[in-house]
Write a protein that holds these residues in place. Sequence first.
Motif, PDB file in Angstrom:
ATOM      1  N   LYS A   1      47.303  55.731  54.611  1.00  0.00           N
ATOM      2  CA  LYS A   1      48.088  55.161  55.704  1.00  0.00           C
ATOM      3  C   LYS A   1      48.085  53.638  55.600  1.00  0.00           C
ATOM      4  CE  LYS A   1      47.125  58.800  59.079  1.00  0.00           C
ATOM      5  NZ  LYS A   1      47.243  59.103  60.511  1.00  0.00           N
TER       6      LYS A   1
ATOM      7  N   SER B   1      47.700  51.587  57.929  1.00  0.00           N
ATOM      8  CA  SER B   1      46.634  51.027  58.772  1.00  0.00           C
ATOM      9  C   SER B   1      45.268  51.106  58.092  1.00  0.00           C
ATOM     10  CB  SER B   1      46.584  51.750  60.115  1.00  0.00           C
ATOM     11  OG  SER B   1      46.336  53.128  59.923  1.00  0.00           O
TER      12      SER B   1
ATOM     13  N   ASP C   1      37.822  64.474  56.636  1.00  0.00           N
ATOM     14  CA  ASP C   1      39.021  65.276  56.371  1.00  0.00           C
ATOM     15  C   ASP C   1      38.692  66.392  55.386  1.00  0.00           C
ATOM     16  OD1 ASP C   1      40.617  63.624  57.974  1.00  0.00           O
ATOM     17  OD2 ASP C   1      41.179  62.328  56.304  1.00  0.00           O
TER      18      ASP C   1
ATOM     19  N   ARG D   1      38.444  75.083  57.234  1.00  0.00           N
ATOM     20  CA  ARG D   1      39.596  75.998  57.362  1.00  0.00           C
ATOM     21  C   ARG D   1      39.610  76.993  56.206  1.00  0.00           C
ATOM     22  NH1 ARG D   1      41.956  71.150  59.390  1.00  0.00           N
ATOM     23  NH2 ARG D   1      42.553  70.474  57.296  1.00  0.00           N
TER      24      ARG D   1
ATOM     25  N   TRP E   1      45.961  44.092  62.559  1.00  0.00           N
ATOM     26  CA  TRP E   1      46.950  45.172  62.588  1.00  0.00           C
ATOM     27  C   TRP E   1      47.411  45.394  64.035  1.00  0.00           C
ATOM     28  CZ3 TRP E   1      46.352  50.590  64.156  1.00  0.00           C
ATOM     29  CH2 TRP E   1      47.455  51.364  63.821  1.00  0.00           C
TER      30      TRP E   1
ATOM     31  N   ILE F   1      51.659  65.475  60.487  1.00  0.00           N
ATOM     32  CA  ILE F   1      50.378  64.778  60.346  1.00  0.00           C
ATOM     33  C   ILE F   1      49.294  65.596  61.059  1.00  0.00           C
ATOM     34  CG2 ILE F   1      49.114  62.652  60.860  1.00  0.00           C
ATOM     35  CD1 ILE F   1      51.320  62.042  58.951  1.00  0.00           C
TER      36      ILE F   1
ATOM     37  N   LYS G   1      42.984  64.335  62.936  1.00  0.00           N
ATOM     38  CA  LYS G   1      41.670  64.170  62.329  1.00  0.00           C
ATOM     39  C   LYS G   1      40.594  64.184  63.407  1.00  0.00           C
ATOM     40  CE  LYS G   1      43.166  61.268  58.469  1.00  0.00           C
ATOM     41  NZ  LYS G   1      42.665  60.372  57.427  1.00  0.00           N
TER      42      LYS G   1
ATOM     43  N   GLU H   1      39.937  61.056  65.270  1.00  0.00           N
ATOM     44  CA  GLU H   1      40.966  60.612  66.211  1.00  0.00           C
ATOM     45  C   GLU H   1      40.752  61.185  67.618  1.00  0.00           C
ATOM     46  OE1 GLU H   1      44.359  60.262  62.688  1.00  0.00           O
ATOM     47  OE2 GLU H   1      44.416  61.962  64.059  1.00  0.00           O
TER      48      GLU H   1
ATOM     49  N   THR I   1      49.295  54.729  65.161  1.00  0.00           N
ATOM     50  CA  THR I   1      49.165  55.098  63.745  1.00  0.00           C
ATOM     51  C   THR I   1      50.190  56.174  63.383  1.00  0.00           C
ATOM     52  OG1 THR I   1      46.800  54.707  63.992  1.00  0.00           O
ATOM     53  CG2 THR I   1      47.510  55.808  61.998  1.00  0.00           C
ATOM     54  N   TYR I   2      50.402  57.134  64.262  1.00  0.00           N
ATOM     55  CA  TYR I   2      51.388  58.183  63.985  1.00  0.00           C
ATOM     56  C   TYR I   2      52.804  57.589  63.884  1.00  0.00           C
ATOM     57  CZ  TYR I   2      47.751  61.613  65.328  1.00  0.00           C
ATOM     58  OH  TYR I   2      46.606  62.369  65.421  1.00  0.00           O
TER      59      TYR I   2
ATOM     60  N   GLU J   1      53.484  54.699  62.841  1.00  0.00           N
ATOM     61  CA  GLU J   1      53.514  54.046  61.537  1.00  0.00           C
ATOM     62  C   GLU J   1      53.632  55.074  60.407  1.00  0.00           C
ATOM     63  OE1 GLU J   1      51.532  50.054  60.647  1.00  0.00           O
ATOM     64  OE2 GLU J   1      50.073  51.563  60.082  1.00  0.00           O
ATOM     65  N   ASP J   2      52.920  56.181  60.541  1.00  0.00           N
ATOM     66  CA  ASP J   2      53.078  57.263  59.568  1.00  0.00           C
ATOM     67  C   ASP J   2      54.540  57.711  59.531  1.00  0.00           C
ATOM     68  OD1 ASP J   2      50.335  57.334  58.990  1.00  0.00           O
ATOM     69  OD2 ASP J   2      49.931  58.824  60.543  1.00  0.00           O
TER      70      ASP J   2
ATOM     71  N   ARG K   1      57.203  55.853  60.276  1.00  0.00           N
ATOM     72  CA  ARG K   1      58.000  54.818  59.588  1.00  0.00           C
ATOM     73  C   ARG K   1      57.826  54.902  58.081  1.00  0.00           C
ATOM     74  NH1 ARG K   1      55.959  51.650  63.559  1.00  0.00           N
ATOM     75  NH2 ARG K   1      54.591  50.443  62.226  1.00  0.00           N
ATOM     76  N   GLU K   2      56.591  55.104  57.636  1.00  0.00           N
ATOM     77  CA  GLU K   2      56.354  55.187  56.192  1.00  0.00           C
ATOM     78  C   GLU K   2      57.089  56.395  55.596  1.00  0.00           C
ATOM     79  OE1 GLU K   2      54.767  53.124  53.960  1.00  0.00           O
ATOM     80  OE2 GLU K   2      54.920  51.769  55.680  1.00  0.00           O
TER      81      GLU K   2
ATOM     82  N   MET L   1      41.988  68.780  68.748  1.00  0.00           N
ATOM     83  CA  MET L   1      41.424  69.179  67.461  1.00  0.00           C
ATOM     84  C   MET L   1      42.203  70.352  66.879  1.00  0.00           C
ATOM     85  SD  MET L   1      39.057  67.922  65.659  1.00  0.00           S
ATOM     86  CE  MET L   1      38.971  68.410  63.936  1.00  0.00           C
ATOM     87  N   ASN L   2      42.466  70.303  65.594  1.00  0.00           N
ATOM     88  CA  ASN L   2      43.170  71.346  64.843  1.00  0.00           C
ATOM     89  C   ASN L   2      44.677  71.380  65.102  1.00  0.00           C
ATOM     90  OD1 ASN L   2      40.919  72.322  63.427  1.00  0.00           O
ATOM     91  ND2 ASN L   2      40.267  73.470  65.234  1.00  0.00           N
TER      92      ASN L   2
END
Lengths: 148, 148, 148, 148
Positions: A13, A15, A34, A41, B24, C10, C13, C16, C30-31, C33-34, C36-37, C73-74
């Motif tokens: 990422k 960031s 991760d 899983r 950032w 995404i 994590k 997070e 961050t999401y 930005e993910d 945008r990327e 989570m998950n």
Amino acid sequence: MKELKDICYIPVKFSEIDSMQRVWHGTYITYFEDGRESFGRHYPGISYADMQQSGIYAPIYGLQARYYAPLAMNDTAIIHTSYIYKPGARLDYTYKIYRESDNTLCAEGSTTQLFIDTQGELMTDKPGYYQQWQDKYQITNLKNKPNE
Amino acid sequence: MKELKDICYIPVKFSEIDSMQRVWHGTYITYFEDGRESFGRHYPGISYADMQQSGIYAPIYGLQARYYAPLAMNDTAIIHTSYIYKPGARLDYTYKIYRESDNTLCAEGSTTQLFIDTQGELMTDKPGYYQQWQDKYQITNLKNKPNE
Amino acid sequence: MKELKDICYIPVKFSEIDSMQRVWHGTYITYFEDGRESFGRHYPGISYADMQQSGIYAPIYGLQARYYAPLAMNDTAIIHTSYIYKPGARLDYTYKIYRESDNTLCAEGSTTQLFIDTQGELMTDKPGYYQQWQDKYQITNLKNKPNE
Amino acid sequence: MKELKDICYIPVKFSEIDSMQRVWHGTYITYFEDGRESFGRHYPGISYADMQQSGIYAPIYGLQARYYAPLAMNDTAIIHTSYIYKPGARLDYTYKIYRESDNTLCAEGSTTQLFIDTQGELMTDKPGYYQQWQDKYQITNLKNKPNE
């Protein structure tokens, strides 16, 4: 015992890039996590959700990392996570992180988790879910190898 | 009503610097939160600990930020956090973030929090701890100004 | 003008998750930005790499987010990122974040980026790479709609 | 050789608390870095700014951490950072992190940094700024102790 190993892919990422134009070294701790989640899983029974249900968590006790080559913007990290059997109430993994584009080994590491009961006390015996998980994957009936 | 305002100082961390050599932009959301926490220590009764004790949390519902000038390595951020009264079961703050070295206004923002009860349902009435806090600081007996 | 939109996935994590057992609100930045990327890979020419090559960056100037439902989570976040045309030297996106398991809209937001030249000065004209990108996707010959 | 050691205070941030209500273990890597930065202000000459000026950076090569007790919301971490002399082109620190309220040792760790020249190559000789720093603090004229 067959090796219990998981491989997952984590895109870098923006960031996560530091002022040296590479993934900040602390981010690899997230990648290890991760890897553990992906492992959980793959081999169900010791995921965070299982821990949460029982109230017995496994916080990190020890952590090691070595850094060999940088990951940068637009790279994808390939995370190899292996369960390492050690006797007793502990959960050990090793990690290898590769850069997908050229398969360079960028980092490796290991973690040790211990178990904390619902009163927050360190457990000296394995929690039930962990013993069941080891039984399911035929881990605990193995002899401990001398070098462990 | 006197203005309820807190000022705190947060040094920039290396891990907050991005590949453009500046803090950032997402990190400022952390600074806003640092500002709220400092505000909560200054005007006790609506801190995270108070929420935790009652089981009634106040997650962020709305968030806005504007960025005017960068913060960089070795800068310290001065965070001005002001409580903004709005009628109803909501908690509003505005933030101004200055660079300590030259007092430049680097960013400003606002957040709105709503209250969630122990069943996870949105509350339409203020929780007790918030009403008590408003009473303590003589907030609720004010007329709502027209432009709010 | 056809809508320029990207969808990416995404996974949440562990790091997070906050102490309220949900994805911490700052993580959604961050999401975005993910998103945008991923958009930049989908519609090449305005990615971070393009900016880096020209030395003209596009830092975030404005940011807005609304939170409707938690991610936990998950969960996996589905991020819908749309380019929004606005006249002038600016780059605007909107975001919608859905929970994959039940397609709940969890959050939405928007960002505005401005361009900074190699001397760090704000640009009032579009940089070449952005004009070329708009031309490639037939964006700039559109009339600006009244409500923009 | 007198011990080169720095002590700094870092308040726990809400965003650092994980779903087990404690500071997420990866955050301690940030605390180690906070410790290094504070150390660099205390003993000037090997800070990130010095590295940036010379173009010779010192990325982390090795990292270890042990976790003994949790930090939680409203805690302040006291970070003890010590320079550890090892011969050659490397920079080593150890860290001890205490909880301010009751002086509990929560974690300890160590890092090793190596030097990368302006071409990105690993350096086998110390960069000038590091040699000067060692001279200033009378470090290099010491015999290396047997157990190092």
